[in-house]
Design a protein around this motif. Structure first.
Motif, mmCIF file in Angstrom:
data_model
loop_
_atom_site.group_PDB
_atom_site.id
_atom_site.type_symbol
_atom_site.label_atom_id
_atom_site.label_comp_id
_atom_site.label_asym_id
_atom_site.label_seq_id
_atom_site.Cartn_x
_atom_site.Cartn_y
_atom_site.Cartn_z
ATOM 1 N N TYR A 1 -3.993 4.547 9.363
ATOM 2 C CA TYR A 1 -2.581 4.862 9.170
ATOM 3 C C TYR A 1 -2.339 6.196 9.840
ATOM 4 O O TYR A 1 -2.899 7.215 9.449
ATOM 5 C CB TYR A 1 -2.217 4.910 7.690
ATOM 6 C CG TYR A 1 -0.723 5.024 7.495
ATOM 7 C CD1 TYR A 1 0.075 3.885 7.449
ATOM 8 C CD2 TYR A 1 -0.107 6.269 7.400
ATOM 9 C CE1 TYR A 1 1.454 3.973 7.307
ATOM 10 C CE2 TYR A 1 1.270 6.359 7.249
ATOM 11 C CZ TYR A 1 2.037 5.224 7.205
ATOM 12 O OH TYR A 1 3.404 5.320 7.075
ATOM 13 N N ALA B 1 -8.014 1.088 2.540
ATOM 14 C CA ALA B 1 -7.514 0.483 1.303
ATOM 15 C C ALA B 1 -8.328 -0.775 1.033
ATOM 16 O O ALA B 1 -8.893 -1.363 1.957
ATOM 17 C CB ALA B 1 -6.030 0.151 1.449
ATOM 18 N N GLN C 1 0.110 9.065 10.748
ATOM 19 C CA GLN C 1 1.384 9.710 10.476
ATOM 20 C C GLN C 1 1.856 10.440 11.724
ATOM 21 O O GLN C 1 1.066 11.019 12.445
ATOM 22 C CB GLN C 1 1.245 10.698 9.312
ATOM 23 C CG GLN C 1 1.083 10.019 7.990
ATOM 24 C CD GLN C 1 1.174 11.008 6.827
ATOM 25 O OE1 GLN C 1 1.375 12.192 7.015
ATOM 26 N NE2 GLN C 1 1.033 10.490 5.635
ATOM 27 N N TRP D 1 0.833 -1.202 0.000
ATOM 28 C CA TRP D 1 0.000 0.000 0.000
ATOM 29 C C TRP D 1 0.870 1.256 0.000
ATOM 30 O O TRP D 1 0.597 2.211 -0.743
ATOM 31 C CB TRP D 1 -0.941 -0.032 1.206
ATOM 32 C CG TRP D 1 -1.822 1.177 1.301
ATOM 33 C CD1 TRP D 1 -2.925 1.451 0.545
ATOM 34 C CD2 TRP D 1 -1.669 2.269 2.205
ATOM 35 N NE1 TRP D 1 -3.466 2.651 0.937
ATOM 36 C CE2 TRP D 1 -2.719 3.171 1.953
ATOM 37 C CE3 TRP D 1 -0.755 2.563 3.212
ATOM 38 C CZ2 TRP D 1 -2.872 4.356 2.659
ATOM 39 C CZ3 TRP D 1 -0.909 3.741 3.924
ATOM 40 C CH2 TRP D 1 -1.947 4.632 3.653
ATOM 41 N N LEU D 2 1.923 1.264 0.813
ATOM 42 C CA LEU D 2 2.817 2.423 0.849
ATOM 43 C C LEU D 2 3.473 2.663 -0.516
ATOM 44 O O LEU D 2 3.607 3.804 -0.961
ATOM 45 C CB LEU D 2 3.883 2.238 1.928
ATOM 46 C CG LEU D 2 3.399 2.395 3.368
ATOM 47 C CD1 LEU D 2 4.478 1.950 4.342
ATOM 48 C CD2 LEU D 2 2.972 3.820 3.649
ATOM 49 N N GLN E 1 2.191 1.934 -3.353
ATOM 50 C CA GLN E 1 1.147 2.505 -4.210
ATOM 51 C C GLN E 1 0.960 3.999 -3.932
ATOM 52 O O GLN E 1 0.549 4.751 -4.809
ATOM 53 C CB GLN E 1 -0.182 1.775 -4.005
ATOM 54 C CG GLN E 1 -0.161 0.353 -4.519
ATOM 55 C CD GLN E 1 -1.359 -0.453 -4.049
ATOM 56 O OE1 GLN E 1 -2.234 0.042 -3.342
ATOM 57 N NE2 GLN E 1 -1.405 -1.711 -4.443
ATOM 58 N N GLN E 2 1.293 4.428 -2.708
ATOM 59 C CA GLN E 2 1.185 5.841 -2.338
ATOM 60 C C GLN E 2 2.427 6.633 -2.754
ATOM 61 O O GLN E 2 2.509 7.830 -2.523
ATOM 62 C CB GLN E 2 0.994 5.996 -0.818
ATOM 63 C CG GLN E 2 -0.134 5.189 -0.219
ATOM 64 C CD GLN E 2 -1.462 5.453 -0.885
ATOM 65 O OE1 GLN E 2 -1.877 6.593 -1.016
ATOM 66 N NE2 GLN E 2 -2.123 4.399 -1.326
ATOM 67 N N TRP F 1 9.762 8.435 2.021
ATOM 68 C CA TRP F 1 8.527 9.023 1.519
ATOM 69 C C TRP F 1 8.845 10.476 1.196
ATOM 70 O O TRP F 1 8.951 11.298 2.083
ATOM 71 C CB TRP F 1 7.436 8.932 2.558
ATOM 72 C CG TRP F 1 6.047 8.959 1.993
ATOM 73 C CD1 TRP F 1 5.638 9.541 0.837
ATOM 74 C CD2 TRP F 1 4.886 8.371 2.565
ATOM 75 N NE1 TRP F 1 4.294 9.358 0.647
ATOM 76 C CE2 TRP F 1 3.807 8.647 1.694
ATOM 77 C CE3 TRP F 1 4.640 7.666 3.724
ATOM 78 C CZ2 TRP F 1 2.500 8.228 1.952
ATOM 79 C CZ3 TRP F 1 3.346 7.250 3.982
ATOM 80 C CH2 TRP F 1 2.291 7.519 3.104
#
Length: 137
Positions: free
Chosen positions: A130, A115, A132, A15-16, A18-19, A41
Protein backbone atom coordinates in the motif's frame (compact mmCIF):
# COMPACT_ATOMS: atom_id res chain seq x y z
CA UNK A 1 -13.88 -16.40 -11.25
CA UNK A 2 -16.27 -13.50 -11.77
CA UNK A 3 -14.04 -10.39 -11.58
CA UNK A 4 -10.76 -10.45 -9.66
CA UNK A 5 -10.33 -6.68 -10.03
CA UNK A 6 -13.63 -5.90 -8.33
CA UNK A 7 -12.88 -8.40 -5.57
CA UNK A 8 -9.44 -6.85 -5.06
CA UNK A 9 -11.11 -3.46 -4.62
CA UNK A 10 -13.48 -4.96 -2.05
CA UNK A 11 -10.58 -6.50 -0.09
CA UNK A 12 -8.78 -3.14 -0.03
CA UNK A 13 -11.97 -1.27 0.97
CA UNK A 14 -12.51 -3.64 3.92
CA UNK A 15 -8.87 -3.29 4.99
CA UNK A 16 -9.02 0.51 4.77
CA UNK A 17 -12.13 0.54 6.94
CA UNK A 18 -10.28 -1.58 9.51
CA UNK A 19 -7.54 1.09 9.46
CA UNK A 20 -10.11 3.77 10.30
CA UNK A 21 -10.84 5.11 6.82
CA UNK A 22 -14.36 5.87 5.61
CA UNK A 23 -15.26 4.72 2.08
CA UNK A 24 -17.10 7.55 0.30
CA UNK A 25 -17.34 6.06 -3.19
CA UNK A 26 -16.44 2.86 -5.04
CA UNK A 27 -15.78 2.92 -8.79
CA UNK A 28 -16.74 6.61 -9.10
CA UNK A 29 -16.96 7.38 -12.83
CA UNK A 30 -16.81 10.47 -14.98
CA UNK A 31 -15.81 11.20 -18.56
CA UNK A 32 -12.12 11.16 -17.57
CA UNK A 33 -12.21 7.67 -16.14
CA UNK A 34 -12.83 5.85 -12.91
CA UNK A 35 -11.62 6.34 -9.36
CA UNK A 36 -11.51 2.89 -7.75
CA UNK A 37 -12.00 4.12 -4.18
CA UNK A 38 -12.58 7.59 -2.79
CA UNK A 39 -11.81 7.54 0.92
CA UNK A 40 -11.86 9.92 3.84
CA UNK A 41 -8.87 9.17 6.04
CA UNK A 42 -8.79 11.57 8.95
CA UNK A 43 -9.01 15.05 7.46
CA UNK A 44 -7.65 13.93 4.08
CA UNK A 45 -9.42 12.87 0.93
CA UNK A 46 -7.65 9.87 -0.61
CA UNK A 47 -8.09 8.56 -4.14
CA UNK A 48 -7.04 4.89 -4.09
CA UNK A 49 -6.07 3.08 -7.27
CA UNK A 50 -6.26 -0.71 -6.79
CA UNK A 51 -4.24 -3.06 -8.99
CA UNK A 52 -5.09 -6.77 -8.70
CA UNK A 53 -2.76 -9.28 -10.34
CA UNK A 54 -2.05 -13.01 -10.35
CA UNK A 55 1.23 -14.91 -10.73
CA UNK A 56 3.17 -14.26 -13.90
CA UNK A 57 1.92 -10.72 -14.37
CA UNK A 58 3.93 -8.56 -16.74
CA UNK A 59 3.63 -5.21 -15.02
CA UNK A 60 5.27 -5.41 -11.60
CA UNK A 61 2.07 -6.44 -9.80
CA UNK A 62 0.28 -3.52 -11.43
CA UNK A 63 2.75 -0.79 -10.55
CA UNK A 64 4.03 -0.43 -14.12
CA UNK A 65 0.45 0.09 -15.33
CA UNK A 66 0.50 3.50 -13.62
CA UNK A 67 2.02 5.31 -16.56
CA UNK A 68 2.18 9.10 -16.69
CA UNK A 69 -0.90 8.98 -18.97
CA UNK A 70 -2.83 6.89 -16.40
CA UNK A 71 -1.77 9.26 -13.62
CA UNK A 72 -2.96 12.24 -15.68
CA UNK A 73 -6.36 10.56 -16.20
CA UNK A 74 -6.64 9.89 -12.47
CA UNK A 75 -5.75 13.51 -11.69
CA UNK A 76 -8.37 14.74 -14.17
CA UNK A 77 -11.01 12.45 -12.66
CA UNK A 78 -10.07 13.64 -9.15
CA UNK A 79 -10.34 17.29 -10.24
CA UNK A 80 -13.77 16.56 -11.70
CA UNK A 81 -14.78 14.83 -8.46
CA UNK A 82 -13.68 17.86 -6.44
CA UNK A 83 -15.61 20.13 -8.80
CA UNK A 84 -18.77 18.15 -8.04
CA UNK A 85 -17.98 17.85 -4.32
CA UNK A 86 -17.21 21.36 -3.03
CA UNK A 87 -17.25 20.16 0.59
CA UNK A 88 -13.88 18.49 -0.13
CA UNK A 89 -12.18 21.36 -1.93
CA UNK A 90 -10.36 22.57 1.19
CA UNK A 91 -9.27 19.09 2.31
CA UNK A 92 -5.81 17.77 1.68
CA UNK A 93 -5.83 15.21 -1.13
CA UNK A 94 -3.50 12.43 -2.18
CA UNK A 95 -3.32 9.42 -4.48
CA UNK A 96 -2.56 6.03 -2.95
CA UNK A 97 -1.99 2.73 -4.73
CA UNK A 98 -2.92 -0.69 -3.36
CA UNK A 99 -1.34 -3.76 -4.93
CA UNK A 100 -3.33 -6.97 -4.54
CA UNK A 101 -2.14 -10.46 -5.46
CA UNK A 102 -4.54 -13.34 -5.95
CA UNK A 103 -4.04 -17.07 -6.37
CA UNK A 104 -6.11 -20.24 -6.17
CA UNK A 105 -6.66 -21.52 -2.64
CA UNK A 106 -4.10 -24.22 -1.87
CA UNK A 107 -1.43 -22.90 -4.20
CA UNK A 108 1.89 -23.07 -2.41
CA UNK A 109 3.37 -19.76 -3.57
CA UNK A 110 4.41 -17.75 -0.51
CA UNK A 111 3.72 -14.06 -0.92
CA UNK A 112 4.53 -11.38 1.64
CA UNK A 113 1.35 -9.51 2.53
CA UNK A 114 0.51 -6.57 4.78
CA UNK A 115 -2.90 -7.99 5.76
CA UNK A 116 -4.33 -11.47 6.30
CA UNK A 117 -5.51 -13.18 3.11
CA UNK A 118 -9.18 -13.00 2.15
CA UNK A 119 -10.75 -15.98 0.38
CA UNK A 120 -13.38 -15.48 -2.30
CA UNK A 121 -14.60 -18.05 -4.85
CA UNK A 122 -11.71 -20.44 -4.17
CA UNK A 123 -9.09 -17.70 -4.53
CA UNK A 124 -6.94 -15.99 -1.94
CA UNK A 125 -6.52 -12.22 -2.16
CA UNK A 126 -3.55 -10.61 -0.44
CA UNK A 127 -2.70 -6.93 -0.17
CA UNK A 128 1.02 -7.03 -0.90
CA UNK A 129 1.70 -3.30 -0.75
CA UNK A 130 0.00 0.00 0.00
CA UNK A 131 1.76 3.09 -1.30
CA UNK A 132 0.65 6.36 0.28
CA UNK A 133 1.02 9.47 -1.84
CA UNK A 134 2.15 7.22 -4.69
CA UNK A 135 2.39 10.06 -7.18
CA UNK A 136 2.20 13.78 -6.77
CA UNK A 137 2.91 16.92 -8.66
Amino acid sequence: MSNPGLQGEEVVAQWLQQQGARILHRRWRCRWGELDLVVQWGEELVFVEVKTRSAGNWDGNGLLALSSQKQAKLRSAAEFFLGESPQWCEAGCRFDVALVYYQPVGKSVEVAAIAPPVTYENHQFLIIDYLQDAFSG
